[in-house]
Motif scaffolding. Structure first.
Motif, PDB file in Angstrom:
ATOM      1  N   ILE A 198      38.091  36.024  97.447  1.00  0.00           N
ATOM      2  CA  ILE A 198      36.833  35.884  96.724  1.00  0.00           C
ATOM      3  C   ILE A 198      36.822  34.525  96.028  1.00  0.00           C
ATOM      4  O   ILE A 198      37.771  34.185  95.313  1.00  0.00           O
TER       5      ILE A 198
ATOM      6  N   TYR B 237      30.781  41.931 102.409  1.00  0.00           N
ATOM      7  CA  TYR B 237      30.969  40.802 103.315  1.00  0.00           C
ATOM      8  C   TYR B 237      31.512  41.253 104.671  1.00  0.00           C
ATOM      9  O   TYR B 237      30.991  40.876 105.724  1.00  0.00           O
TER      10      TYR B 237
ATOM     11  N   VAL C  99      41.493  38.626 102.413  1.00  0.00           N
ATOM     12  CA  VAL C  99      40.101  38.501 101.991  1.00  0.00           C
ATOM     13  C   VAL C  99      40.118  37.824 100.629  1.00  0.00           C
ATOM     14  O   VAL C  99      40.684  38.353  99.672  1.00  0.00           O
TER      15      VAL C  99
ATOM     16  N   GLU D 295      31.060  34.199  96.027  1.00  0.00           N
ATOM     17  CA  GLU D 295      30.494  34.959  94.917  1.00  0.00           C
ATOM     18  C   GLU D 295      29.330  34.151  94.371  1.00  0.00           C
ATOM     19  O   GLU D 295      29.505  33.142  93.687  1.00  0.00           O
TER      20      GLU D 295
ATOM     21  N   VAL E  77      35.067  34.889 100.875  1.00  0.00           N
ATOM     22  CA  VAL E  77      33.850  35.582 100.463  1.00  0.00           C
ATOM     23  C   VAL E  77      33.225  34.837  99.285  1.00  0.00           C
ATOM     24  O   VAL E  77      33.821  34.762  98.210  1.00  0.00           O
TER      25      VAL E  77
ATOM     26  N   THR F  12      29.486  41.589 108.673  1.00  0.00           N
ATOM     27  CA  THR F  12      29.840  40.920 109.925  1.00  0.00           C
ATOM     28  C   THR F  12      29.580  41.813 111.132  1.00  0.00           C
ATOM     29  O   THR F  12      29.500  41.328 112.266  1.00  0.00           O
TER      30      THR F  12
ATOM     31  N   HIS G 185      39.372  35.651 105.379  1.00  0.00           N
ATOM     32  CA  HIS G 185      37.933  35.806 105.145  1.00  0.00           C
ATOM     33  C   HIS G 185      37.616  35.305 103.740  1.00  0.00           C
ATOM     34  O   HIS G 185      38.064  35.883 102.748  1.00  0.00           O
TER      35      HIS G 185
ATOM     36  N   LEU H  94      32.325  43.132  96.613  1.00  0.00           N
ATOM     37  CA  LEU H  94      31.965  41.906  97.329  1.00  0.00           C
ATOM     38  C   LEU H  94      32.636  41.852  98.693  1.00  0.00           C
ATOM     39  O   LEU H  94      32.006  41.492  99.697  1.00  0.00           O
ATOM     40  N   ALA H  95      33.932  42.203  98.727  1.00  0.00           N
ATOM     41  CA  ALA H  95      34.673  42.160  99.983  1.00  0.00           C
ATOM     42  C   ALA H  95      34.119  43.161 100.982  1.00  0.00           C
ATOM     43  O   ALA H  95      33.972  42.857 102.178  1.00  0.00           O
TER      44      ALA H  95
END
Length: 274
Positions: free
Chosen positions: A181, A34, A179, A210, A208, A38, A206, A30-31
């Motif tokens: 989640i 993401y 980062v 889910e 993120v 960008t 950041h 996921l990280a």
């Protein structure tokens, strides 16, 4: 040319991994998605670092087993590795020091020509591996950034008295970056807004989302194992086999460190700087 304009990122996840679950692995995916979406970053490596036995968390089994399970879980990944430095320390090590250790390793790697393989090479790189780099490789390394990867619960734990030192939080989010989640029931953005320190460094955090809610918890996994219930598909099959083969996670193991104050609370409660 496009990748050369991006900042190369190494994601570092610190935790108990007691045991490692599929959600721990999903955090990395996921990280990476993401950050790369960008257009500013290229994620080149993920590192799992298990806390040492000195952390004194209840139910924590030996670091040897947790590291072994993490390695089994990541053996098919071409970019996530496991580092045993933190887990091998005789006493608990603050997360900020763990990050500094890995940043130092990264800095030394620049000097000796070590590097991390990117996903496009489709090759697993173990941390101790070396190869001869080209000049273009060396130039790209100069922009490599190390970021701490965590769940929303870790971010919110910054507010628990004596669990973290303020200077460590400032260093993690201000110098390296975070980062985070998201998870159900947590609102990281609200927590960041309420904290003057986190708000100051908000551009380095950041968050993120889910979108596919996944509430896999190592605590729930251990409870199910103690009760003889199935945990298949919650963690990798080879990890589950290792647990069964070594008879891990019983009612007895859950009493490990029972009644013992968590290491950071022991250390920071007596620190006059807290």
């Amino acid at each position: 040319m496009e990748n050369e304009r991006r900042t190369r990122v190494i994601l570092l996840a610190c935790g108990s991994f007691n045991p490692i679950t599929n959600m721990h692995l999903r955090m990395f995916e996921l990280a990476r998605d993401y950050l790369e979406d960008t257009g500013r970053y290229e994620v080149v490596q993920g590192i799992l670092s298990a806390v040492g036995d000195g952390y004194k968390k209840q139910g924590l089994i030996e670091a040897f087993h947790r590291v072994k399970m993490a390695r089994l879980a990541t053996e098919n990944s071409d970019w996530i590795t496991v580092d045993a430095w933190e887990s091998s320390q005789p006493e608990w090590v603050e997360t900020a020091k763990v990050i500094r250790h890995h940043y130092s390793e990264l800095t030394e790697a620049k000097q000796v020509g070590d590097d991390v393989d990117t996903v496009k090479y489709a090759k697993k790189r173990r941390i101790e591996g070396n190869y001869v780099e080209s000049a273009s490789d060396h130039n790209k390394k100069e922009a490599t950034q190390l970021m701490l990867l965590c769940g929303a619960d870790v971010l919110e734990s910054f507010g628990i008295p004596n669990l973290w030192k303020e200077e460590d939080i400032a260093e993690i989010v201000g110098r390296f970056g975070l980062v985070c989640i998201t998870r159900c029931g947590a609102d990281p953005q609200k927590f960041i807004h309420r904290s003057d320190m986190l708000w100051k460094h908000r551009k380095n955090i950041h968050v993120v989302p889910e979108w596919v809610a996944n509430e896999i918890s190592a605590t729930h996994v251990r409870r199910a194992l103690r009760r003889g219930q199935s945990v298949r598909y919650l963690l990798p099959d080879n990890v589950l086999c290792y647990i069964h083969d070594n008879q891990l996670y019983s009612a007895e193991s859950e009493q490990n460190n029972a009644g013992v104050v968590l290491a950071p609370l022991q250390k920071h409660a007596g620190d006059p700087a807290i």
